[in-house]
Design an enzyme around this catalytic site. Sequence first.
Site, PDB file in Angstrom:
ATOM      1  N   HIS A 227      -3.650  -5.219   0.768  1.00 47.52           N
ATOM      2  CA  HIS A 227      -3.043  -5.494   2.243  1.00 47.52           C
ATOM      3  C   HIS A 227      -3.250  -7.195   2.170  1.00 47.52           C
ATOM      4  CE1 HIS A 227      -2.735  -1.887   4.135  1.00 47.52           C
ATOM      5  NE2 HIS A 227      -3.663  -1.337   3.246  1.00 47.52           N
TER       6      HIS A 227
ATOM      7  N   GLU B 147      -1.983  -8.778   4.604  1.00 48.81           N
ATOM      8  CA  GLU B 147      -1.748  -9.384   5.935  1.00 48.81           C
ATOM      9  C   GLU B 147      -3.020  -9.237   6.739  1.00 48.81           C
ATOM     10  OE1 GLU B 147      -1.111  -6.303   4.607  1.00 48.81           O
ATOM     11  OE2 GLU B 147      -1.232  -4.698   6.122  1.00 48.81           O
TER      12      GLU B 147
ATOM     13  N   CYS C  72       0.900  -1.192   0.156  1.00 45.38           N
ATOM     14  CA  CYS C  72       0.014   0.079  -0.136  1.00 45.38           C
ATOM     15  C   CYS C  72       0.931   1.236   0.207  1.00 45.38           C
ATOM     16  CB  CYS C  72      -0.944  -0.318   1.082  1.00 45.38           C
ATOM     17  SG  CYS C  72      -2.359   1.119   0.975  1.00 45.38           S
TER      18      CYS C  72
END
Length: 545
Positions: free
Chosen positions: A191, A193, A97
């Site tokens: 993202h 994660e 990002c």
Amino acid sequence: MATNGQVNGAAVNEPHKSFDTILVLDFGSQYSHLITRRLREINVYSEMLPCTQKIAELPWKPTGVILSGSPYSVYDADAPHVDPAVFELGVPILGICYGLQELAWHHGKNVAAGDKKEYGHAYLNIQRHTGKQEHIDRLFEGLDDQTEVWMSHGDKLSKLPDSFEPIASTKNAPFAGIASTDKPYFGIQFHPEVTHTPCGKEVIKNFAVNICKARQEWSMEAFVDKEIERIRATVGPKGQVIGAVSGGVDSTVAAKLMQQAIGDRFHAVLVDNGVLRMDEAKTVEKRLREHLQINLEVVDATDLFLGKLKGVADPEKKRKIIGNTFIEIFQDKAKAIAKAAEQTPSAGDIEFLLQGTLYPDVIESISFKGPSATIKTHHNVGGLLKDMHLKLIEPLRELFKDEVRALGTTLGIPEELVWRHPFPGPGLAIRILGEINEEQLRIAREADKIFIDEIVAAGLYRKTSQAFAALLPVKAVGVMGDKRVHAQVIALRAVETTDFMTADWYPFDGEFLKRVSRRIVNEVDGVCRVVYDVTSKPPGTIEME
Ligand code: XMP
């Protein structure tokens, strides 16, 4: 005083010396720590440092670097930027990002900002390359050509930096994935994660294991061996350590680790502050002494605490009294232990103070935005450090809470200790609203025991993150045994949460609540009404005071 929880000057056997380490440079995204979590879940060790970390001052070399997301735009005047020396390390870099923008910013600075925010699910279309450029596809190896990802960004790339190629796009982001053609640098707009990106773990694994070649050696068993070695090397063959224990998971696991490393040279102190739950001091003492063989001293300071709390109704005053009195007592005990040690010729000096600091506290204290005001100080017995010239030893400082639980299990600590709900330092004093006395303590203890026993019997203890009975400082009217009574009100509170920063009240079924309420009203003298707290956090807090 030790910095960032490390023992003064001792950098022996630190994890990144034993395990390949992926360095996460944090630009302040609320998800940054999750990158570290995901890496450790695939047994790759990872540490997070602020994005302002000077690479020349890094005492170890990472196997790879991940640049996190950020609430900033790279175009903000005060936008944080990474030390350009990171590009001289010669290791693979993944920008996530904001990290992608940062990568692009350092490779041309002529990328334009996006004018639309994108938040939520998106479909990522992966582009495959052939021939000489095949190596840039490694990040998405094994993924479907179209896959769901989670986006949360304002800026997006509208122009590719020099020597980068697109490797994926979404409807709104033509360069949702980019890779350098001549260096192992990758950038992704989504993202990986967060759990909303189903293929996220795969992407992180591709980067860490296939691209960085990090060995997947991080495990609790491996950590125990290294940590015991580290403690022994730090404390030396004769050195002694003291530490407070409460029966909570962090202090118990830290104490057990110390006991395995240095045996009786670790002195644990359990302070009974008079506001513990029913039989708590006795039960904790038995478990720590008998089951875990921890060298333990118990100080019963009930009278002192309750004397000081008499007539005090203000929650903050109660907290302060308990915190300060705790430090006073622990300090006296620690000095007594140190004196006894001095008189034993074969023993070394008490040089260290054990503290159960966890990784989230470390992360918070080294944030590039400066230490947060929310760092908890309630377990801090730091005053002791100055007075007795003690050095801090923090064996859990690299671990997240669930890793501490896994470590506890690896160390053979029984499940009921490893999965214990947190209990606040000020104990029942902040669950009995208003003034505290023996009678109020009796009512709160009896009601709490019934509630927790029923939760355990219903198999709900692990489903609730924290549960307790609070005693309200009001009386209500009821009818018991055909007589009108005027008695107190118990408020039950149970929450589900992962981080205790936000929480939802637990949706018990009606039959369960009926059973608990009936038992409390029938079995606890002085209570005629039970209510269930249905306030989430925020706006409520978990505790009632
Ligand atoms: P709150 O009530 O702030 O609680 O939502 C969040 C978590 O912190 C615990 N807590 C404390 N722990 N001393 C402690 O040791 C305190 O003064 C204290 N206040 C809250 C609370 O039990 C919950 O787990």
